[in-house]
Design an enzyme around this catalytic site. Structure first.
Site: not given
Ligand code: ADQ
Length: 456
Positions: A155, A364
């Protein structure tokens, strides 16, 4: 259809629409579709050998949770996962800590997961392991004789070789990833970084004729599977929330002012101090914007007790106080800072009221807030997304969002200003194009692509 067995560090059965991290949102949506098991840590520690998994069935999902021994938990979770791997994978070498004993605890917890999961598996299961906490899990399952397809989805970002090799014994991560059949990343760049690491470490990394990758003596699929959101649900929640008392109060309170919104877990990767500085820069350079804008930052605390997280919390409280002290008027407070999670429904309502979504992580994997903000907008009068070029979401939304470098305070300030001045037709066009991207690659498409790859 094969049964799906999803495994993540923390298992989080849904509870009253409360805060769920991006990973939990993704796994739940995936499992709801096909049914299956969600296996992982249940949030409790124990002394000695943990007992057998606790099972809780809700609808078509069985939540299977194990305890982790108290002795291992701190070293594994706060230590190796969040003190070593998280900063490494977010390219933040300055705060990376390494302790061999913590690495050993990481391996032990992965062995524990494999030992407890093994008896629950059926021969036709497809196994989907999530995130950096569990990179060695396939290796442990293979040692225990598991031959079913096992996929891994990261992720968070994957760094290049020069960053990765900062980690003592970094090769163990590459060797462990080679034991999966499918290794999925958020972006193409993450894939390229991983392949580059395999090549530089002399462990393979070449693509063969049918697109598979050699890794040690195995052939695996390495691909980008950018995670999406449940667009329909987000739209519905935003439309429903707009009538709620809390959202109406906010709207009423804004009067003619424009709302700038940021929503994040309180994590140093999300670029919050930099974002506050950028807002301060805007107010300092453009006095005309005073009283016209209100910046609402909602940051839910996570990983409390880990030093870097306690420090950033303190820094933000100071920064918000400083900026408000410098610019506020008796009837105008420039920054409203909320240090807790709020329900998803309310969040969608606040997004819809906002004119600008400020999503400026310094690194991110994807960033679902960027996508949720877009989905929550009113297509007839949509807000503008100001997005960090260092978020995975920029690979999909970069052409229509206002892209910024989160370290560039003046650049972010200018983008906010540009967003406030953007004509309606341009906002509508940008929003429509982004919504189309979100719909084409929503959470269901993401799940299907990964599960299909696992079955192939
Ligand atoms: P996260 O780092 O948790 O996820 P993100 O993708 O932004 O980051 O997801 C956060 C989720 O939690 C969103 O659904 C958001 O709405 C919610 N949330 C955040 N703050 C909240 C608050 N204060 N109150 C209520 N809800 C809040 C990791 C990776 C990301 C990746 C996801 C999914 O770090 O890069 O996008 O997994 O793969």
């Amino acid at each position: 259809m094969s049964r799906l067995v999803a495994i993540s560090n923390r298992v989080a059965p849904p509870s009253g629409g409360k805060t769920a991290g991006g990973l939990a949102v993704g796994i739940l949506a995936a499992l709801r579709q096909s049914g299956g098991i969600w296996f992982g840590w249940g949030g409790k520690t124990c002394h000695g050998e943990p007992s057998e998994p606790r099972l809780e069935r809700r609808g078509n999902i069985t939540f299977a949770t194990v305890d982790i021994s108290k002795a291992d938990f701190d070293s594994y979770y706060n230590g190796y996962c969040n003190g070593t791997l998280w900063p490494l994978l977010h390219f933040m070498l300055g705060i990376l800590r390494y302790d061999q004993a913590q690495h050993e605890a990481y391996q032990r917890v992965n062995q524990l997961f494999a030992r407890k999961l093994r008896p629950m598996l059926r021969p036709d299961d497809h196994i989907w392991v999530h995130d950096y906490h569990l990179i060695p899990l396939a290796q442990e399952l293979r040692r225990a004789g598991v031959t079913q397809p096992i996929g891994f989805f990261l992720h968070v970002p994957f760094p290049g070789y020069d960053v990765l090799r900062t980690l003592p014994g970094y090769e163990h991560l590459l060797r462990a990833l080679a034991q999966y059949d499918v290794v999925g990343f958020q972006t193409r760049q993450d894939c390229e970084n991983f392949l580059g690491c395999l090549r530089s470490a002399g462990l393979g990394g070449e693509r063969d004729g049918d697109g598979r990758v050699t890794a040690l003596d195995r052939r695996i699929r390495v691909d980008a599977f950018p995670i999406g959101i449940d667009v329909g649900e987000a739209v519905q929640q935003a439309e429903a929330a707009i009538a709620s008392a809390s959202v109406q109060r906010l709207r009423h309170d804004l009067v003619e002012r424009e709302l700038v919104i940021g929503v994040d877990r309180l994590d140093y990767s999300k670029g919050l101090p930099e974002r506050f500085r950028a807002f301060e820069t805007l107010l300092a350079r453009h006095p005309a914007s005073h009283r016209q804008l209100v910046f609402l930052q909602i940051a839910s605390p996570t990983r409390t007790g880990v030093r870097a997280y306690d420090e950033i919390r303190h820094e933000l409280e100071q920064s918000a106080g400083h900026i408000n002290g410098r610019f506020a008027e008796p009837d105008w407070t420039p920054i409203r800072y909320i240090n807790r999670g709020i329900s998803r429904k309310m969040l969608m309502g606040y997004f819809r009221v906002a004119r600008i979504g400020l999503v400026t992580p310094i690194r991110d994997g994807m960033n679902l807030v960027a996508k949720e903000f877009v989905a929550a907008q009113d297509p007839a009068d949509p807000g503008v997304l100001v997005l960090s070029e260092l978020a995975g979401a920029a690979a999909e939304l970069g052409e229509q969002a206002l892209l910024v470098n989160p370290y560039d305070a003046v650049g972010v300030a200018d983008a906010i200003l540009k967003a406030t001045e953007m004509p309606l037709a341009e906002r509508q066009a940008r929003h429509a194009a982004m919504l189309e991207v979100l719909r084409a690659n929503d959470i269901h498409a993401w799940r299907k692509r990964f599960v299909d790859a696992l079955g192939a």
